[in-house]
Design an enzyme around this catalytic site. Structure first.
Site, PDB file in Angstrom:
ATOM      1  N   GLU A 170     -44.220 -51.790  -8.539  1.00 53.29           N
ATOM      2  CA  GLU A 170     -43.778 -50.984  -7.410  1.00 53.29           C
ATOM      3  C   GLU A 170     -44.897 -50.077  -6.911  1.00 53.29           C
ATOM      4  O   GLU A 170     -45.747 -49.634  -7.682  1.00 53.29           O
ATOM      5  CB  GLU A 170     -42.555 -50.151  -7.824  1.00 53.29           C
ATOM      6  CG  GLU A 170     -41.406 -51.053  -8.254  1.00 53.29           C
ATOM      7  CD  GLU A 170     -40.144 -50.330  -8.680  1.00 53.29           C
ATOM      8  OE1 GLU A 170     -39.083 -50.973  -8.656  1.00 53.29           O
ATOM      9  OE2 GLU A 170     -40.198 -49.141  -9.045  1.00 53.29           O
ATOM     10  N   CYS A 192     -41.850 -39.781  -9.196  1.00 56.19           N
ATOM     11  CA  CYS A 192     -42.657 -39.830 -10.425  1.00 56.19           C
ATOM     12  C   CYS A 192     -41.804 -40.203 -11.622  1.00 56.19           C
ATOM     13  O   CYS A 192     -40.749 -39.632 -11.841  1.00 56.19           O
ATOM     14  CB  CYS A 192     -43.237 -38.456 -10.754  1.00 56.19           C
ATOM     15  SG  CYS A 192     -44.245 -37.773  -9.496  1.00 56.19           S
TER      16      CYS A 192
HETATM   17  N1  SAH Z   1     -50.064 -42.749 -16.437  1.00 54.43           N
HETATM   18  C1  SAH Z   1     -50.485 -41.774 -15.495  1.00 54.43           C
HETATM   19  C2  SAH Z   1     -49.932 -41.966 -14.097  1.00 54.43           C
HETATM   20  C3  SAH Z   1     -48.479 -42.284 -13.913  1.00 54.43           C
HETATM   21  S1  SAH Z   1     -47.280 -41.041 -14.065  1.00 54.43           S
HETATM   22  C4  SAH Z   1     -50.203 -40.377 -15.993  1.00 54.43           C
HETATM   23  O1  SAH Z   1     -49.606 -40.234 -17.042  1.00 54.43           O
HETATM   24  O2  SAH Z   1     -50.626 -39.427 -15.355  1.00 54.43           O
HETATM   25  C5  SAH Z   1     -47.493 -39.924 -12.763  1.00 54.43           C
HETATM   26  C6  SAH Z   1     -46.914 -38.546 -13.085  1.00 54.43           C
HETATM   27  O3  SAH Z   1     -45.478 -38.566 -13.206  1.00 54.43           O
HETATM   28  C7  SAH Z   1     -47.442 -38.005 -14.412  1.00 54.43           C
HETATM   29  O4  SAH Z   1     -47.818 -36.676 -14.255  1.00 54.43           O
HETATM   30  C8  SAH Z   1     -46.216 -38.106 -15.314  1.00 54.43           C
HETATM   31  O5  SAH Z   1     -46.287 -37.176 -16.334  1.00 54.43           O
HETATM   32  C9  SAH Z   1     -45.096 -37.849 -14.354  1.00 54.43           C
HETATM   33  N2  SAH Z   1     -43.783 -38.328 -14.793  1.00 54.43           N
HETATM   34  C10 SAH Z   1     -43.503 -39.336 -15.624  1.00 54.43           C
HETATM   35  N3  SAH Z   1     -42.158 -39.478 -15.760  1.00 54.43           N
HETATM   36  C11 SAH Z   1     -41.596 -38.540 -14.992  1.00 54.43           C
HETATM   37  C12 SAH Z   1     -40.241 -38.197 -14.674  1.00 54.43           C
HETATM   38  N4  SAH Z   1     -39.217 -38.889 -15.163  1.00 54.43           N
HETATM   39  N5  SAH Z   1     -40.042 -37.168 -13.839  1.00 54.43           N
HETATM   40  C13 SAH Z   1     -41.075 -36.502 -13.272  1.00 54.43           C
HETATM   41  N6  SAH Z   1     -42.350 -36.795 -13.517  1.00 54.43           N
HETATM   42  C14 SAH Z   1     -42.627 -37.798 -14.360  1.00 54.43           C
END
Ligand code: SAH
Length: 355
Positions: A89, A347
């Site tokens: 996605e 996110c």
């Molecule tokens: N693997 C990378 C990029 C993908 S996640 C990383 O960890 O940065 C992108 C962002 O979304 C990251 O800051 C992660 O911590 C956050 N994230 C992951 N799951 C989430 C959720 N359920 N709610 C809000 N943010 C989330």
């Protein structure tokens, strides 16, 4: 079905090699059309008809296809089917002022396994290749043209920002990410500014040091979540192999070598990492670095729990207190809008691998 080699997202030199012994200007013509977003060889009007037909029999433009779009007011999520049938996605986000951001994935699934993230809970299928990363942007740019009106389709900068915050851990797929970044930033091609590309990482030390030493100097965001190391180890198991002290060293080196301000992302999980101690740990981590803290209230995803209890969104009071504490320590803090939740495109909510 047999797949023809695809050309979109490849560097110009590689297209030249694939096309040889044809003269190099033919490759330049194709490259320019790809940059302009055409979806078919037949649209490449400065190439003789017979040659277009020959190209179409030897190559495809894209390796993947759009499976479906899902849209709410602030986000358009594209489900993209890769050539091996896996689905990933990518999301086009708008801020309501016609400013668009493309959120791209770098892996199908993710090996990092952060407890609060849906993508992690799906497991890891494979790395994306550079073209598959680049194609997501090209697809979203066409979708953006649909949203904003056709006169924008030829405007290369219809999308202002790229955030590599979709599925996967970009620094575990650094070589392909680098190639995709080179495609985006080629001054003779997409000409996207490095400063408008943000790569978010859970904090892979090897990748961070590599970027600090060798570039590219895109913007970096670190998903810190908490700098209380024992809690972080439980929430983000990759912490064990990537201690925060080393992560910070790498970020300091990145900034010393010319990298700009780093965003520290903190997903707030109600009642878990919203303690005063967590805010103070982030303030401590930020000392000596040029940072802005980005607060991301957790976006719900089914079935995710921590220590036997379902995760919950932080309430407003928890968020305000947390932000207040960070600000009292002199930190600059922003809060991420909950864009895309209507389509499970926010996110941590991305996750569609097979169906
Ligand atoms: N693997 C990378 C990029 C993908 S996640 C990383 O960890 O940065 C992108 C962002 O979304 C990251 O800051 C992660 O911590 C956050 N994230 C992951 N799951 C989430 C959720 N359920 N709610 C809000 N943010 C989330």
């Amino acid at each position: 079905m047999e797949h023809l080699p695809s050309l979109a997202g490849l560097p110009l030199q590689e297209i030249e090699t694939l096309l040889s012994p044809l003269p190099r200007f033919r490759a330049s013509q194709i490259y320019k059309w790809i940059v302009r977003g055409v979806s078919d060889f037949s649209q490449m009007t400065d190439i003789p008809h017979s040659l277009r037909q020959e190209f179409a029999s030897r190559f495809s433009l894209y390796s993947s296809v759009i499976d479906s779009f899902h849209e709410d007011r602030q986000a358009k999520k594209a489900v993209i089917k890769l050539k091996d049938g896996l689905k990933i996605e990518a999301v086009l986000l708008n801020d309501g002022k016609k400013r668009l951001t493309a959120c791209l994935s770098t892996q199908a699934g993710c090996p990092a396994d952060c407890v609060f993230c849906k993508t992690g809970s799906l497991g890891f299928a494979r790395d994306l290749c550079a073209e598959e990363i680049a194609e997501q942007f090209l697809f979203l740019r066409n979708a953006a043209a649909d949203t904003l009106g056709d006169e924008h389709i030829r405007d290369n900068h219809i999308i202002e920002n790229i955030v590599v915050m979709g599925m996967g851990e970009p620094l575990l797929n650094l070589a392909q990410l680098r190639m995709a970044a080179a495609f985006f930033t080629d001054p003779d091609g997409m000409n996207f500014s490095k400063r408008r590309i943000t790569v978010s990482t859970c904090g892979i030390c090897g990748g961070l040091f590599d970027i600090a030493e060798n570039g590219p100097f895109i913007r970096l965001a670190l998903s810190l979540t908490t700098a209380d190391e024992p809690l972080r180890q439980k929430l983000m198991p990759i912490t064990a192999a990537n201690p925060l002290k080393k992560v910070k060293e790498a970020l300091a080196l990145f900034q010393k070598k010319g990298g700009g301000r780093v965003t520290l992302e903190a997903v707030l999980l109600g009642g878990v990492n919203t303690r005063g101690k967590d805010a103070l740990s982030i303030a401590e981590f930020a000392k000596g670095l040029d940072t802005v803290v980005n607060i991301i209230p957790w976006n719900p995803a089914d079935g995710l729990e921590f220590e036997g209890k379902p995760l919950r969104e932080p309430d407003r009071e928890e968020i305000e207190k947390f932000i207040g504490l960070l600000e009292s320590k002199g930190l600059k803090v922003t809060k991420r809008l909950r864009k895309g939740r209507g389509v499970n495109g926010a996110c941590g909510q991305l996750g569609c691998l097979r169906s």
